[in-house]
Design a protein around this motif. Structure first.
Motif: not given
Length: 305
Positions: A58-68, A70-75, A78-83
């Motif tokens: 719930x706290x890991x940041x994924x900078x490539x997915x900021x405000x992303x 839905x995807x395979x990695x994040x169904x 992701x939020x504004x910090x990539x969580x």
């Protein structure tokens, strides 16, 4: 020709049913309540098992997915910090249900005994309980909870961490809700104490405590269950409001209200992050309300046709 069951036979069959069977027959005939119960059980299982089965942090940041999206990695995106939104939603749902559970336990532990004592014994105990309830009813409930969370929140978080903050929120909400439970139980006890079987128990020398907890309290179980269930919806909304104001569960732990607050500035970029927690909050409130209505109808003696 097959034998038909006459109305008199149906009446006799219903009279022979146990209270549990009567309750279940009434409840399952309420289709909306049954569907809501299934959904509520699913939400509880999702809150309990979801964070375990879904390995995303719930706290890991994924900078490539900021405000992303839905995807395979994040169904769920992701939020504004990539969580990961799905992981945070499941954890936030768990927080809301835990707060509602703790508030219900505190309400029952305080409101039921005090209401029974005030209703049965009357006099000074009744005056004390009623006046305390009147004082608490004089304050707007949510504002009092906000005041308590604002005064003690920082100290509790520093001393006890996230769980301490969760219990503080539950305690603040229960402080303004247990008087309603006490008042309802008191009214029930006032009516029951005049019944014949209670008079008979007094006549054979039963003590007041025995009468209260052996003869009166079992008759209030339906009222307690319905009141607690219907109160869950208001508790969930109140916890979300506290989180919206920054007085509920603190970062990095997510909550539904906090997720909505954090996503609003990015509404145009990623509306899904506002819609998902809002929809989950609405669904939880609706299904709990419908289940509570179904319980109320099933436990109402006038609801049997």
């Amino acid at each position: 020709m097959a034998a038909t069951t006459r109305p008199a036979e149906i009446t006799d069959m219903r009279k022979s049913e146990s209270p549990r069977a009567i309750f279940w027959r009434r409840f399952r005939h309420n289709k909306l309540a049954m569907v809501s119960l299934v959904i509520l059980i699913g939400l509880i299982l999702l809150a309990a098992l979801g964070p375990v089965l879904y390995s995303q942090s719930t706290i890991k940041l994924d900078y490539a997915a900021i405000n992303g999206n839905p995807s395979a990695a994040h169904p769920f995106g992701a939020d504004n910090l990539g969580r990961d939104a799905l992981a945070r939603l499941m954890f936030g749902l768990r927080v809301s249900l835990l707060v509602a559970f703790y508030v219900s336990i505190i309400n029952i532990a305080l409101g039921v005994p005090l209401g029974l004592i005030a209703g049965y014994f009357g006099g000074l105990p009744d005056t004390i309980v009623s006046r305390i309830g009147d004082v608490l009813f004089a304050f707007p409930g949510l504002l009092l909870a906000i005041l308590i969370a604002a005064i003690f929140g920082s100290a509790v978080s520093e001393q006890f961490g996230g769980m301490g903050r969760l219990l503080l929120v539950a305690g603040a909400l229960s402080l303004v809700s247990w008087p309603l439970m006490a008042r309802l139980v008191r009214g029930q006890a006032l009516a029951i104490r005049e019944r014949e079987y209670v008079e008979a128990a007094r006549a054979v020398g039963a003590t007041g405590n025995r009468i209260v907890f052996r003869h009166i309290m079992p008759q209030t179980v339906g009222l307690i269950v319905v009141t607690s269930t219907l109160n869950v919806a208001s508790v969930v909304v109140a916890e979300a409001v506290l989180s919206l104001l920054g007085l509920g569960i603190q970062p990095p732990d997510p909550s539904i209200g906090k997720m909505i607050t954090e996503a609003i500035p990015y509404l145009e970029q990623n509306p899904l992050q506002v819609f998902l927690p809002s929809a989950l909050l609405m669904l939880l409130v609706l299904v709990v309300s419908f289940v509570g209505d179904g319980l109320r109808d099933a436990l109402d003696p006038q609801s049997l046709r």
